[in-house]
Write a protein that holds these residues in place. Structure first.
Motif, short mmCIF file in Angstrom:
data_model
loop_
_atom_site.label_atom_id
_atom_site.label_comp_id
_atom_site.label_asym_id
_atom_site.label_seq_id
_atom_site.Cartn_x
_atom_site.Cartn_y
_atom_site.Cartn_z
N SER A 2 0.85 -1.19 0.00
CA SER A 2 0.00 0.00 0.00
C SER A 2 0.88 1.24 0.00
CB SER A 2 -0.93 -0.02 1.22
OG SER A 2 -1.93 0.96 1.08
N GLY A 3 1.19 1.69 -1.20
CA GLY A 3 2.10 2.84 -1.35
C GLY A 3 1.51 4.11 -0.78
N HIS A 4 2.37 4.96 -0.28
CA HIS A 4 1.91 6.24 0.27
C HIS A 4 2.93 7.30 -0.06
CE1 HIS A 4 3.81 3.55 3.15
NE2 HIS A 4 4.42 4.61 3.66
N GLY A 5 3.33 7.32 -1.35
CA GLY A 5 4.30 8.29 -1.81
C GLY A 5 5.47 7.67 -2.54
N GLN A 6 5.57 6.34 -2.52
CA GLN A 6 6.76 5.67 -3.06
C GLN A 6 6.77 5.54 -4.57
OE1 GLN A 6 4.95 4.61 -0.47
NE2 GLN A 6 6.32 4.19 1.23
N GLY A 7 5.62 5.73 -5.24
CA GLY A 7 5.61 5.60 -6.70
C GLY A 7 5.32 4.20 -7.20
N HIS A 8 4.57 3.42 -6.41
CA HIS A 8 4.28 2.04 -6.83
C HIS A 8 3.50 1.97 -8.13
CE1 HIS A 8 4.60 0.46 -2.41
NE2 HIS A 8 5.74 0.93 -2.88
N ASP A 9 2.60 2.92 -8.36
CA ASP A 9 1.80 2.85 -9.59
C ASP A 9 2.73 2.81 -10.80
OD1 ASP A 9 -0.35 3.02 -7.94
OD2 ASP A 9 -1.09 4.95 -8.69
N THR A 10 3.80 3.56 -10.71
CA THR A 10 4.77 3.60 -11.80
C THR A 10 5.64 2.34 -11.83
OG1 THR A 10 4.84 6.01 -11.61
CG2 THR A 10 6.66 4.95 -12.80
N THR A 11 6.25 2.02 -10.71
CA THR A 11 7.23 0.92 -10.73
C THR A 11 6.56 -0.43 -10.96
OG1 THR A 11 7.15 0.96 -8.31
CG2 THR A 11 9.01 2.03 -9.36
N TYR A 12 5.40 -0.64 -10.35
CA TYR A 12 4.73 -1.93 -10.57
C TYR A 12 4.30 -2.06 -12.04
CZ TYR A 12 4.41 -2.96 -5.53
OH TYR A 12 4.68 -3.24 -4.21
N ALA A 13 3.85 -0.94 -12.63
CA ALA A 13 3.46 -1.00 -14.05
C ALA A 13 4.68 -1.31 -14.92
CB ALA A 13 2.82 0.32 -14.47
N GLN A 14 5.84 -0.77 -14.53
CA GLN A 14 7.07 -1.09 -15.27
C GLN A 14 7.37 -2.59 -15.19
OE1 GLN A 14 9.31 2.42 -13.31
NE2 GLN A 14 10.51 2.06 -15.16
N ILE A 15 7.22 -3.14 -13.99
CA ILE A 15 7.52 -4.56 -13.80
C ILE A 15 6.58 -5.43 -14.64
CG2 ILE A 15 7.38 -6.45 -12.12
CD1 ILE A 15 8.27 -4.40 -9.96
N VAL A 16 5.28 -5.12 -14.54
CA VAL A 16 4.28 -5.97 -15.20
C VAL A 16 4.35 -5.80 -16.71
CG1 VAL A 16 1.80 -6.41 -15.45
CG2 VAL A 16 2.81 -6.07 -13.17
N ALA A 17 4.53 -4.57 -17.18
CA ALA A 17 4.65 -4.34 -18.62
C ALA A 17 5.83 -5.12 -19.17
CB ALA A 17 4.81 -2.85 -18.91
N ASN A 18 6.91 -5.12 -18.42
CA ASN A 18 8.12 -5.84 -18.87
C ASN A 18 7.87 -7.35 -18.91
OD1 ASN A 18 11.11 -6.06 -19.33
ND2 ASN A 18 10.94 -7.20 -17.41
N GLU A 68 -3.90 -0.69 -5.50
CA GLU A 68 -3.38 -1.03 -4.16
C GLU A 68 -4.30 -0.44 -3.11
OE1 GLU A 68 1.25 -0.88 -3.31
OE2 GLU A 68 0.53 0.98 -4.15
N GLY A 69 -4.16 -0.89 -1.89
CA GLY A 69 -4.69 -0.16 -0.75
C GLY A 69 -6.18 -0.27 -0.49
N ASP A 70 -6.82 -1.33 -0.99
CA ASP A 70 -8.25 -1.49 -0.76
C ASP A 70 -8.54 -2.97 -0.54
OD1 ASP A 70 -11.00 -1.68 -0.82
OD2 ASP A 70 -11.24 -0.24 -2.47
N THR A 71 -8.98 -3.30 0.66
CA THR A 71 -9.19 -4.72 0.99
C THR A 71 -10.33 -5.33 0.20
OG1 THR A 71 -10.64 -4.16 2.84
CG2 THR A 71 -8.29 -4.45 3.33
N ASP A 72 -11.21 -4.50 -0.36
CA ASP A 72 -12.30 -5.06 -1.17
C ASP A 72 -11.84 -5.40 -2.58
OD1 ASP A 72 -14.11 -5.06 0.83
OD2 ASP A 72 -15.57 -3.73 -0.15
N GLU A 73 -10.75 -4.82 -3.02
CA GLU A 73 -10.28 -5.06 -4.39
C GLU A 73 -9.15 -6.06 -4.45
OE1 GLU A 73 -10.53 -2.70 -7.61
OE2 GLU A 73 -10.63 -0.78 -6.54
N ILE A 74 -8.37 -6.11 -3.39
CA ILE A 74 -7.15 -6.91 -3.42
C ILE A 74 -7.32 -8.06 -2.45
CG2 ILE A 74 -4.66 -6.81 -2.93
CD1 ILE A 74 -5.58 -3.56 -3.47
N PRO A 75 -7.02 -9.28 -2.93
CA PRO A 75 -7.37 -10.44 -2.10
C PRO A 75 -6.78 -10.39 -0.70
CG PRO A 75 -6.06 -11.08 -4.07
CD PRO A 75 -6.43 -9.64 -4.22
#
Lengths: 800, 199
Positions: free
Chosen positions: A516-532, A545-552
């Motif tokens: 659960s990112g809170h300033g770290q830039g996960h939206d960017t880095t995780y997208a880089q990982i998955v796109a790759n 990230e960050g929502d127990t109803d969306e993420i198992p």
């Protein structure tokens, strides 16, 4: 974007527009953070931005005393106010209402931690009563009209003093104020090393209490639907799944009917990991009144109640041979735990501290004992670095003194004692995965032009100027793991991470991660990982990230774990997904799966270049399900629970060059050089940003910050005017560089960078100031008066 | 927290200062933000609301030099006496109303010690104070000291805020005392003689 050179030193990383990056190079590129436009334009949604129909407001009456018996709480005047809906106290609660401890030690004295104090308050800010009102300002006014009769008790602030026989007792169940006694390493072997030593250096040092100061104060909005018993809590959380689990017990609400969601979160530094009373009280208020309830901490409340960091009093001794080998290391620490055991408090001064005391060095004998002490300050828990800065500070201060004792240059003393072979089993339980400590040292010395710098230092001294060079060869441990080991050490939670990667039928991708990112830039880095991994366009990958109803499930973001553990979970899921896609491709291309190659998103039959399908086509086919292999289910998504085999151990060499004015005690940081090795870098710009922020916080601790209490446990640094968070003018230009020693532990070869700067910086600065003045030690923060006194004691020829 | 200081009052005698600083009415008038100051029997059971209402309805009697020194001596502070006061002081961003009870622990001309505590909704304090009057060439020096423990919101602002407030309150108080006493000095020496009879 123009590609102007960013800094005169040439060490800044230039960010790149993702459209200018080839798909094959997306992993490792310094692309701009995709989360920034919303944060910069005000489109981001923080908890306090949430407005719900019928929403009411909550405030909390807090103790003005650090330690007192509660004789009476009179809420009548507050309740009589127009617009006040309810005032409730502990007596009105019908739930368990006690905050749990998430890490247990064998000797741990577990004490009750009620969400509302009933008979006794144990720190200034302890919660006493809750006001629910129609308007925010009415709620604040009403709190002031609650009348509390206190019978004030003696308070204790310092961990050393708390362990004295005649100290005020914080918890009757722990009459000696000892929360735990813990040790690691081999005492006998260490005694023997000291018996054989040619030199011994020893030092008393303090690692002062720090207040986290996230830019966004803690806040929560809760909404309850009585017809289906669904309770949603939007809150400033670093780990929503953990908060869901713990809160479900505290307020007795079924976990599967509790949603915890972290909207945009404005920093945490650890302070938003822990389960506090406040968020549980918001949830309870929403249930009591069946209306949405909002609570946002005032800055005063964050100063009083956010879990603080550090708080160690340490005695350390290092045994040395005549020619400069470290033979043994002995460390004895009293750790301040504050008034109650916060969520992960017992782990921080023990397993996150004692296990790092080998630093970058091959030390044949180490023993560390830690006593955790209850005091009348707010609970102390993980704060950026959590145990590792405290360890690195002790190690690097002692190494500085040891080099001086044996008459060696501090750089060469370090080099002589570095660990050379990896993996390396330390004397304090952990095994380092990989490293090349000489490389970061050499790079840093090169940037500093070290020999010339030492020459300049000598010349300056002749001119009456006091220039100092401080080195900090730090190590940290990120991505705590594996869960089985953590469980043996007392963790009450697993340390895996879950990631779900889902193709949509159109070929777009959503990646869900339990961090659960809170300033770290996960939206960017995780997208880089998955796109790759998938060979799809970076822009076609969305991250959630960050929502127990969306993420198992998930474990959240702390301890620099997100890339190493969360990122690896996404890699694992992506690879599972590619395996399935490959079988679909093979089926539709009428080839054997083993003859199908996957590269850059294309599945291609080996030796037949015209027979290929892109993974996005496979996604469509997987949902059409018109032509699937036998026994294969439709759909294209995969979930993984990734549990690493080991920690990862980033490292580096930070150096500060300072000039100290002995007439005023003022310190000027002339240069700050940071060479870090965090393994492979997913996004070098984000890595650099993490180092910058971490170093700023580390310099803050070294020079400015510190929670101060009077003898009654009253916080006297309770505002930003009284507690100096470093501002731009306080932070020097940094010269950053890196080396790359990939971690063999995880598929990305990453090591973690979120805390590196905070861990490295304090001792770089303190070593530099002590070097400048040729004094043994000055306790942080190095305020002008302390430095002046040390400087003048030294120039008078006395001991500091 | 510890505060102390010396305040010089010109053209007055030790006896005049003693009588003035023993007069609850004079203190109430001179102390910034003081709503009332009255003697109470039981320091642990003070109804501040009732006292506040009573104080609002009543006009304060005259102080020296208009007042009869005999009346001033009659209502003067006594050793062992308890006094309740409602004091509102602006400290930084807050303006707490302190319900205060002070006990005169020792009263031996020219020295006096007192202790007390005050509480507001979000702050409180406990203090020990004392003063000594010292005759000088020009008049009298009031040497005073206070040891105070401060709790709650006010404490959180630290000495950075509290020290200037304390200095301001003390400064204004003595300036006001000086002003009132200079009127005493202007009166005939008869008043001075009568005052010294009550020490």
């Amino acid at each position: 974007m123009g590609a102007e050179s960013e800094s005169e030193s040439g060490s800044g990383v230039q960010s790149i527009d993702p459209d200018d990056v080839d798909a094959a190079d997306i992993l490792g590129s310094a692309i701009e953070r995709r989360e920034d436009p919303a944060l910069l334009t005000g489109d981001a949604e923080y908890t306090d931005d949430i407005e719900l129909p019928g929403m009411v407001h909550m405030t909390i009456k807090r103790s003005q005393h650090a330690h007192a018996r509660i004789e009476d709480i009179d809420t009548s005047e507050a309740e009589a106010m127009d617009g006040v809906i309810e005032v409730f106290t502990a007596a009105d609660l019908d739930v368990p209402g006690s905050l749990p401890t998430g890490w247990l030690l064998d000797s741990l004295e577990q004490v009750d931690h009620p969400i509302l104090a009933e008979e006794r308050v144990r720190y200034q800010g302890d919660a006493l009563a809750v006001v629910v009102a129609e308007e925010r300002y009415v709620a604040h006014d009403a709190v002031d009209r609650i009348d509390v009769d206190y019978d004030r008790l003696g308070a204790v602030v310092d961990p050393d003093e708390a362990l004295d026989d005649d100290a005020p007792v914080v918890h009757d169940d722990a009459g000696d104020n000892v929360a735990f006694d813990w040790e690691i390493g081999d005492a006998e072997k260490t005694d023997a090393a000291f018996a054989d030593a040619d030199h011994v250096v020893d030092l008393d040092l303090e690692n002062q209490l720090l207040i986290p100061n996230a830019m966004e104060p803690r806040a929560a909005v809760a909404e309850y639907n009585p017809s289906n018993d669904e309770l949603a809590v939007h809150m400033t959380s670093q780990n929503p799944h953990l908060h869901r689990l713990l809160m479900s017990g505290v307020i007795d609400h079924p976990e599967h009917k509790l949603q915890v969601r972290a909207p945009d979160v404005g920093g945490g530094f650890g302070s938003k990991i822990h389960h506090y009373a406040d968020e549980a009280l918001v949830a309870l208020a929403a249930k009591r009144h069946e209306r949405p309830v909002k609570w946002t901490a005032t800055r005063t409340e964050t100063y009083l109640t956010d879990a603080q960091g550090r708080g160690h009093d340490t005695h350390a001794e290092m045994a040395l041979s005549a020619d400069g080998d470290i033979l043994g290391f002995r460390v004895d620490t009293d750790a301040n735990l504050g008034a109650y055991l916060s969520t992960f408090a017992p782990a921080v001064p023990t397993y996150l501290y004692g296990t790092l005391l080998s630093g970058q060095y091959d030390i044949p004998a180490i023993h560390c004992s830690v006593t955790g002490a209850f005091t009348n300050v707010p609970p102390v828990d993980a704060y950026r670095g959590a145990g590792r800065p405290e360890a690195s500070f002790v190690v690097e201060r002692m190494v500085h003194l040891a080099a001086k004792e044996v008459g060696m240059d501090p750089a060469e003393f370090r080099r002589r004692n570095f660990v050379g072979e990896f993996p390396y089993q330390t004397e304090v339980a952990v095994e380092y995965d990989s490293g090349d400590y000489e490389k970061t040292l050499d790079r840093a010395l090169d940037i500093l032009d070290y020999d010339a710098l030492r020459e300049r230092q000598r010349e300056a001294r002749e001119d009456g100027k006091y220039v100092g060079v401080g080195l900090s060869a730090y190590i940290e441990a990120c991505g705590l793991a594996p869960s089985e080991l953590a469980g043996q050490l007392g963790a009450q939670a697993g340390l895996w991470e879950s990631g779900l990667v889902r193709f949509h039928p159109s070929g777009k991708v959503t990646a869900y991660c339990g961090t659960s990112g809170h300033g770290q830039g996960h939206d960017t880095t995780y997208a880089q990982i998955v796109a790759n991994e998938l060979g799809v366009d970076y822009d076609d990958v969305e991250v959630v990230e960050g929502d127990t109803d969306e993420i198992p499930q998930g474990m959240g973001t702390y301890g620099s774990r997100s890339a190493a553990v969360g990122g690896s979970a996404l890699v694992k899921s992506s690879r599972k997904l590619v395996e399935k896609a490959k079988r679909i491709a093979a089926h539709q291309l009428e080839a054997a799966p083993e003859d199908v190659e996957f590269e850059g998103g294309d599945f291609q039959v080996a030796g037949a270049p015209d027979r290929s399908m892109h993974i996005t086509e496979i996604a469509t086919q997987a949902y059409l399900a018109h032509d699937m292999p036998d026994d294969m289910e439709p759909g294209l998504e995969a979930t993984s629970f990734y549990d690493p085999d080991n920690f990862v151990f980033p490292f580096g060499l930070h150096a500060a060059v300072v000039e100290v004015d002995p007439a005023t005690g003022e310190i000027e940081i002339e240069r700050y050089v940071a060479v870090d090795d965090v393994g492979n870098q997913i996004n070098p710009k984000i890595v650099e940003g993490q180092i910058h922020g971490g170093v700023a916080q580390g310099i803050g601790q070294a020079l400015y910050e510190g929670a101060e209490y009077d003898d009654n446990g009253q916080l006297v640094t309770g505002s930003m005017q009284d507690y100096t968070v470093p501002k731009a003018e306080h932070v020097p230009e940094m010269e950053t560089d890196s080396t790359c020693t990939p971690s063999p532990v995880n598929p990305l070869g990453v090591k973690g960078v979120g805390e590196a700067g905070t861990i490295a910086a304090p001792q770089a600065v303190v070593n530099a100031v002590c070097d400048a003045l040729d004094v043994e030690h000055i306790d942080m923060p190095l305020k002008a008066e302390k430095v002046w006194r040390a400087a003048n004691a030294a120039t008078d020829g006395g001991e500091n | 927290m510890e505060f102390d200081g010396t305040f010089g009052l010109d053209d007055v005698t030790t006896e005049e200062v003693w009588l003035a600083l023993s007069d609850p009415v004079m203190i109430e008038n001179a102390l910034p933000g003081c709503q009332f100051l009255v003697e109470v029997d039981d320091p642990d059971d003070v109804d501040f609301e009732a006292l506040e209402e009573a104080a609002a309805d009543e006009e304060n009697p005259p102080t020296l030099p208009e007042a009869d020194p005999e009346d001033v001596a009659e209502r003067g502070l006594v050793e062992g006496g308890h006094y309740a006061a409602l004091v509102q002081v602006g400290v930084g961003s807050v303006k707490p109303r302190f319900e205060t009870v002070v006990t005169i622990d020792r009263r031996e001309f020219p020295e006096m010690d007192a202790s007390g505590q005050g509480s507001a909704s979000d702050s409180s304090f406990e203090m020990d104070s004392g003063m000594t009057l010292v005759e000088t060439e020009n008049g009298v020096d009031v040497e005073w000291w206070t040891e105070a423990d401060v709790f709650g919101r006010v404490a959180q602002m630290g000495q950075r805020v509290i020290n200037p407030v304390a200095n301001r309150v003390v400064g204004r108080f003595f300036k006001q005392v000086q002003k009132e006493l200079s009127d005493v000095g202007d009166e005939s020496s008869g008043l001075r003689d009568r005052i010294s009879n009550y020490i």
